[in-house]
Design an enzyme around this catalytic site. Structure first.
Site, PDB file in Angstrom:
ATOM      1  N   GLY A   8       1.222   9.705   7.666  1.00  0.00           N
ATOM      2  CA  GLY A   8       1.631   9.171   6.364  1.00  0.00           C
ATOM      3  C   GLY A   8       0.589   9.482   5.310  1.00  0.00           C
ATOM      4  O   GLY A   8       0.351   8.702   4.393  1.00  0.00           O
ATOM      5  N   GLN A  12       1.112   5.894  -0.332  1.00  0.00           N
ATOM      6  CA  GLN A  12       0.259   5.149  -1.268  1.00  0.00           C
ATOM      7  C   GLN A  12      -1.099   4.848  -0.639  1.00  0.00           C
ATOM      8  O   GLN A  12      -2.145   5.064  -1.263  1.00  0.00           O
ATOM      9  CB  GLN A  12       0.947   3.823  -1.659  1.00  0.00           C
ATOM     10  CG  GLN A  12       0.114   2.985  -2.621  1.00  0.00           C
ATOM     11  CD  GLN A  12       0.588   1.564  -2.786  1.00  0.00           C
ATOM     12  OE1 GLN A  12       1.296   1.024  -1.926  1.00  0.00           O
ATOM     13  NE2 GLN A  12       0.191   0.939  -3.874  1.00  0.00           N
ATOM     14  N   ASP A  34       1.660  14.679   7.486  1.00  0.00           N
ATOM     15  CA  ASP A  34       2.797  14.081   6.773  1.00  0.00           C
ATOM     16  C   ASP A  34       4.009  14.989   6.928  1.00  0.00           C
ATOM     17  O   ASP A  34       3.888  16.129   7.392  1.00  0.00           O
ATOM     18  CB  ASP A  34       2.456  13.871   5.280  1.00  0.00           C
ATOM     19  CG  ASP A  34       3.270  12.726   4.662  1.00  0.00           C
ATOM     20  OD1 ASP A  34       2.676  11.709   4.297  1.00  0.00           O
ATOM     21  OD2 ASP A  34       4.504  12.862   4.599  1.00  0.00           O
ATOM     22  N   TYR A 140      12.635  -3.552   7.472  1.00  0.00           N
ATOM     23  CA  TYR A 140      11.203  -3.223   7.365  1.00  0.00           C
ATOM     24  C   TYR A 140      10.369  -4.327   8.005  1.00  0.00           C
ATOM     25  O   TYR A 140       9.487  -4.068   8.820  1.00  0.00           O
ATOM     26  CB  TYR A 140      10.843  -3.059   5.903  1.00  0.00           C
ATOM     27  CG  TYR A 140       9.380  -2.904   5.578  1.00  0.00           C
ATOM     28  CD1 TYR A 140       8.692  -3.896   4.876  1.00  0.00           C
ATOM     29  CD2 TYR A 140       8.675  -1.756   5.932  1.00  0.00           C
ATOM     30  CE1 TYR A 140       7.350  -3.745   4.542  1.00  0.00           C
ATOM     31  CE2 TYR A 140       7.337  -1.599   5.596  1.00  0.00           C
ATOM     32  CZ  TYR A 140       6.684  -2.597   4.900  1.00  0.00           C
ATOM     33  OH  TYR A 140       5.356  -2.453   4.568  1.00  0.00           O
ATOM     34  N   LYS A 144       7.973  -4.339  11.296  1.00  0.00           N
ATOM     35  CA  LYS A 144       6.556  -4.707  11.204  1.00  0.00           C
ATOM     36  C   LYS A 144       6.233  -5.817  12.206  1.00  0.00           C
ATOM     37  O   LYS A 144       5.204  -5.778  12.885  1.00  0.00           O
ATOM     38  CB  LYS A 144       6.203  -5.119   9.780  1.00  0.00           C
ATOM     39  CG  LYS A 144       6.132  -3.952   8.796  1.00  0.00           C
ATOM     40  CD  LYS A 144       5.144  -2.887   9.258  1.00  0.00           C
ATOM     41  CE  LYS A 144       5.030  -1.725   8.295  1.00  0.00           C
ATOM     42  NZ  LYS A 144       4.113  -0.675   8.796  1.00  0.00           N
TER      43      LYS A 144
HETATM   44  C1  VAH Z   1       6.706  -3.123   0.093  1.00  0.00           C
HETATM   45  N1  VAH Z   1       4.489  -2.531  -0.760  1.00  0.00           N
HETATM   46  O1  VAH Z   1       6.904  -3.683  -0.987  1.00  0.00           O
HETATM   47  C2  VAH Z   1       5.259  -2.816   0.459  1.00  0.00           C
HETATM   48  C3  VAH Z   1       4.606  -3.976   1.154  1.00  0.00           C
HETATM   49  C4  VAH Z   1       4.056  -6.378   0.895  1.00  0.00           C
HETATM   50  C5  VAH Z   1       5.043  -5.332   0.603  1.00  0.00           C
HETATM   51  O2  VAH Z   1       4.799  -3.938   2.526  1.00  0.00           O
HETATM   52  O3  VAH Z   1       7.582  -2.814   0.868  1.00  0.00           O
END
Ligand code: VAH
Length: 314
Positions: A8, A12, A34, A140, A144
């Site tokens: 990655g 960012q 990447d 997401y 995680k």
């Molecule tokens: C997002 N910047 O907004 C990421 C982060 C805390 C949020 O994981 O998905």
């Protein structure tokens, strides 16, 4: 000298972490990987174009460059993950599983980023504890939390030294925002630096934990430098610097940019933000490895505007 792989690398965090690691260990010590050719900024340094779902490519890269530490950052973020949940699961979980399996086989150390996205509607939203209810409301966040449990399992079962941070929203000026919900704040800074009005995709009162990228990079390197015996958390450490609402950030910028205006038009990302904490308890990170932020909101804003205005004028 460590030999480091960063996946990655164009992201960012990745783009700035690669630069920080190369500054610390030398250009040749850090391999940037990447999906697209990593931006090398004129630096003669190793890079690989590839997909972290390709285990053979990862293993070949690790062998070719004799890698002993992996910063595995490749991931789809929250908003993009809600638009493409299957791809988010595939990229976020398959890539991590490959990295952990290879770490077990090759004796590698691993850093992997988690997020405040692991918290959900049942989680206390104020001073969210290190150990609490975790019922993420996004794919997401599911990846995680699942990844945190996978990291903890590989540490407990196989002794893999994998370490992780639950990053808050990260604010930076070097990359254009890429699919995160907290990226509204970066968009607002960029509009203010151009003296243009900003339409915010979250409501004015949405308060979220945030951090300036230099602090996030320092936290990452400090965690990896910490003695293993000091670490009491092997899923992922809570981490934060401060929290602000969208309207607080707008007012803060209006003090520095005459005539700057913000209107609020919440979209589907509001539902994501509504399930995240307002403030975080990161006392475990402070106790175990001495975490302490150096930037407050004012210092971050001054630095962000200075760098962004330079780019606007460039
Ligand atoms: C997002 N910047 O907004 C990421 C982060 C805390 C949020 O994981 O998905």
């Amino acid at each position: 000298m460590p030999r480091i792989l960063v996946t990655g690398a164009n992201g960012q965090i990745g783009s700035e972490l690669v630069a920080a690691l190369r500054a610390r260990h030398g250009h040749r010590a850090v391999v940037a990987l990447d999906l697209e050719a990593p931006r090398q900024n004129g630096v003669d340094a190793p890079s690989v174009v590839g997909d972290v779902r390709d285990r053979a490519l990862l293993e070949d890269t690790m062998a070719t460059h004799d890698i002993d530490v992996v910063y595995h950052l490749a991931s789809l973020l929250s908003a993009t993950g809600e638009q493409h949940p299957n791809r988010a699961w595939d990229v976020n979980m398959t890539g991590l599983k490959h990295v952990l399996d290879l770490a077990k086989e090759r004796g590698l150390r691993v850093f992997w980023p988690s997020s405040i996205a692991v918290f959900g509607p049942s989680t206390p939203r104020t001073d969210t504890p290190q150990r609490t209810v975790l019922d993420p409301a996004t794919m997401y966040g599911v990846t995680k939390r699942s990844g945190e449990l996978l990291c903890q399992y590989y540490h407990r079962r196989y002794g893999v030294d994998v370490r992780s941070l639950r990053y808050p929203g990260l604010i930076s000026y070097q990359t254009v925002p890429g699919g995160g919900t907290t990226d509204y704040a970066i968009d607002m800074y960029r509009a203010a630096a151009r003296s243009e009005p900003y339409v915010c995709f979250l409501s004015a009162g949405t308060r979220l934990p945030m951090m300036y990228m230099p602090d996030a990079l320092r936290a990452t390197l400090d965690l990896m430098d910490a003695p293993a015996a000091a670490l009491s958390v092997r899923d992922s450490y809570n981490l934060t610097a401060f929290s602000f609402s969208a309207e607080e950030l707008a007012a803060h910028l209006q003090e520095r940019v005459d005539g700057f205006s913000v209107t609020y038009r919440p979209d589907e990302r509001q539902h994501i933000a509504d399930n995240w904490p307002a403030t975080i308890d990161d006392s475990a990170a402070r106790a175990d490895w001495g975490w302490a932020p150096r930037y407050d909101l004012a210092a971050m804003t001054d630095d962000m505007l200075a760098h962004l205005r330079d780019r606007v004028e460039a």
